[in-house]
Design a protein around this motif. Sequence first.
Motif, PDB file in Angstrom:
ATOM      1  N   TYR A 250       0.789  -1.053   0.008  1.00  5.04           N
ATOM      2  CA  TYR A 250       0.083   0.018  -0.140  1.00  5.04           C
ATOM      3  C   TYR A 250       0.883   1.325   0.081  1.00  5.04           C
ATOM      4  CZ  TYR A 250      -3.972   3.042   1.285  1.00  5.04           C
ATOM      5  OH  TYR A 250      -4.762   4.172   1.298  1.00  5.04           O
ATOM      6  N   GLN A 251       1.886   1.303   0.946  1.00 10.12           N
ATOM      7  CA  GLN A 251       2.495   2.569   1.052  1.00 10.12           C
ATOM      8  C   GLN A 251       3.707   2.769   0.203  1.00 10.12           C
ATOM      9  OE1 GLN A 251       1.587   4.746   2.983  1.00 10.12           O
ATOM     10  NE2 GLN A 251       0.244   3.545   4.246  1.00 10.12           N
ATOM     11  N   VAL A 252       4.362   1.724  -0.444  1.00 11.43           N
ATOM     12  CA  VAL A 252       5.271   1.864  -1.632  1.00 11.43           C
ATOM     13  C   VAL A 252       4.796   2.436  -2.746  1.00 11.43           C
ATOM     14  CG1 VAL A 252       7.265   0.685  -2.755  1.00 11.43           C
ATOM     15  CG2 VAL A 252       7.049   0.112  -0.349  1.00 11.43           C
ATOM     16  N   PRO A 253       3.796   1.890  -3.218  1.00 10.76           N
ATOM     17  CA  PRO A 253       3.263   2.940  -4.610  1.00 10.76           C
ATOM     18  C   PRO A 253       2.906   4.197  -4.316  1.00 10.76           C
ATOM     19  CG  PRO A 253       2.149   0.637  -4.054  1.00 10.76           C
ATOM     20  CD  PRO A 253       2.929   0.834  -2.966  1.00 10.76           C
TER      21      PRO A 253
ATOM     22  N   ASP B  78       8.047  10.125  -7.984  1.00 14.07           N
ATOM     23  CA  ASP B  78       7.951  10.526  -9.598  1.00 14.07           C
ATOM     24  C   ASP B  78       7.331  11.914  -9.855  1.00 14.07           C
ATOM     25  OD1 ASP B  78       9.072   7.647  -9.727  1.00 14.07           O
ATOM     26  OD2 ASP B  78       6.941   6.803 -10.439  1.00 14.07           O
ATOM     27  N   ALA B  79       6.604  12.328  -9.132  1.00 19.46           N
ATOM     28  CA  ALA B  79       6.008  13.572  -9.250  1.00 19.46           C
ATOM     29  C   ALA B  79       7.064  14.673  -9.044  1.00 19.46           C
ATOM     30  CB  ALA B  79       4.675  13.756  -8.385  1.00 19.46           C
ATOM     31  N   LEU B  80       8.066  14.193  -7.918  1.00 22.81           N
ATOM     32  CA  LEU B  80       8.708  15.352  -7.876  1.00 22.81           C
ATOM     33  C   LEU B  80      10.234  15.325  -8.631  1.00 22.81           C
ATOM     34  CD1 LEU B  80       8.845  15.028  -3.633  1.00 22.81           C
ATOM     35  CD2 LEU B  80       8.197  17.070  -5.101  1.00 22.81           C
TER      36      LEU B  80
ATOM     37  N   ILE C 249      17.355   6.125  -5.092  1.00 16.84           N
ATOM     38  CA  ILE C 249      16.343   5.345  -4.241  1.00 16.84           C
ATOM     39  C   ILE C 249      17.014   3.869  -4.238  1.00 16.84           C
ATOM     40  CG2 ILE C 249      14.163   4.588  -4.053  1.00 16.84           C
ATOM     41  CD1 ILE C 249      12.943   7.039  -5.166  1.00 16.84           C
ATOM     42  N   THR C 250      17.038   3.143  -3.127  1.00 21.82           N
ATOM     43  CA  THR C 250      17.487   1.803  -3.045  1.00 21.82           C
ATOM     44  C   THR C 250      16.538   1.066  -2.444  1.00 21.82           C
ATOM     45  OG1 THR C 250      19.877   2.566  -2.535  1.00 21.82           O
ATOM     46  CG2 THR C 250      19.285   0.366  -1.966  1.00 21.82           C
TER      47      THR C 250
END
Length: 180
Positions: free
Chosen positions: A93-96, A103-105, A112-113
């Motif tokens: 739920y949270q990772v997406p 992505d928006a930023l 990101i690892t």
Amino acid sequence: MKNVLTGLILLFAMNASAQDLNKTIEDPNRHKQVMLNLCTREAITSFAEFKASYDPNYAAYKPDSTAFTELSKLLKGKNVTIVLGTWCGDSKYQVPHFLKIMDALKVDENRITFIGVDGAKHAENGLIDSLKITNVPTFIFNDKKGKEVARITERPTETLEKDMLKVLAVKPKKTEAKSK
């Protein structure tokens, strides 16, 4: 001869580390396939068990764009490590949602690892031993030197955007000299 030997050692080391990337195992706790150790975003988001939740959760999430200007500033020079379980409901739920914000930023994906853990929240070869992971997902923000500056564990208190603003805006305490 020394250069050939060095080349062979480097080739072996690269091959050995490449074998651990995007590793899947049969989790003895969950009795299903999970991703373990360092993973790519592509591998995680296409892993069948994770993808089924990832796609609709990513598509449905509407990031709070009012936080973007400040978040862009606070994320400058920071790298993020995401420790997640491909089996974990909170991770699904949270990772997406987190990735939709990144992505928006327009955060470079090289900053990101991703580290997958098994049902006991472990990875191999001491990969996360120093990270003190208690719950997943855990989003760890590191400065340019690799020092942890903030984290969000499992789920946000308010929203991911608001929680990131709070934890990233905290300034480290300065040591004050004692007067005599």
